[in-house]
Scaffold this motif. Structure first.
Motif, short mmCIF file in Angstrom:
data_model
loop_
_atom_site.label_atom_id
_atom_site.label_comp_id
_atom_site.label_asym_id
_atom_site.label_seq_id
_atom_site.Cartn_x
_atom_site.Cartn_y
_atom_site.Cartn_z
N SER A 136 0.43 -1.06 -0.16
CA SER A 136 -0.46 0.20 -0.01
C SER A 136 0.88 0.91 -0.01
N LYS A 137 1.96 1.07 1.15
CA LYS A 137 2.64 2.40 0.60
C LYS A 137 3.71 2.61 -0.75
N TYR A 138 3.52 1.44 -1.38
CA TYR A 138 4.28 1.39 -2.45
C TYR A 138 3.62 2.52 -3.48
N VAL A 139 2.48 1.94 -3.24
CA VAL A 139 1.36 2.09 -4.49
C VAL A 139 1.08 3.37 -3.74
N ASP A 140 0.45 4.44 -2.40
CA ASP A 140 0.28 5.65 -2.51
C ASP A 140 1.83 6.41 -3.28
N ALA A 141 2.71 5.95 -2.87
CA ALA A 141 4.31 6.78 -3.15
C ALA A 141 3.77 7.19 -4.37
N VAL A 142 3.69 6.10 -4.89
CA VAL A 142 3.45 6.36 -7.41
C VAL A 142 2.94 7.34 -6.96
N VAL A 143 1.26 7.33 -6.74
CA VAL A 143 0.55 7.75 -7.01
C VAL A 143 0.84 9.28 -6.56
#
Length: 127
Positions: free
Chosen positions: A36-43
């Motif tokens: 989730s943190k990675y996807v959030d960072a990409v967004v």
């Protein structure tokens, strides 16, 4: 959408529960959070590229992007370590690996998105 990853996670947790392995279960929980943190960072990075150039001065915009890119890379590196650790736990508990892809950073990133999507879909299905 299938929930293959979520089922694999649940199988692993069930095996851990049989051995009262609370710390290992927490590692699995951290793995999902790392996805989730990675996807959030990409967004956040993509949003900044789209929007921040209109609201920040050029130097501030570049600095903002550099900082976001560092955050994204740290999240990605953490995700890769987390995926490897969870697969190691799978071997330890004699269950199929949760991640079956290669060491490719792109594949691991896509896998993180799949994990997040499966958890999100479950929320929608619960209504």
């Amino acid at each position: 959408m299938s929930d293959l990853v979520k089922k694999a996670i649940n199988r692993l947790i069930e095996e851990m529960e049989k051995k009262s392995a609370k710390e290992d279960i927490e590692i699995v929980q951290s793995f999902v959070q790392d996805c989730s943190k990675y996807v959030d960072a990409v967004v956040n990075m993509e949003n900044a590229i789209t929007v921040s150039r209109f609201i920040l001065e050029p130097d501030a915009y570049r600095e903002h992007l550099v900082n976001l890119d560092k955050s994204r890379k740290i999240a990605h590196d953490s995700l890769i370590v987390s995926v490897k650790l969870v697969n190691k736990l799978c071997r330890l508990y004699d269950v199929d690996p949760i991640y079956k892809g290669s060491d490719s950073r792109i594949e691991v990133a896509e896998f993180a998105k799949q994990v997040v999507d499966e958890f999100f879909a479950e929320r929608k299905a619960a209504r």
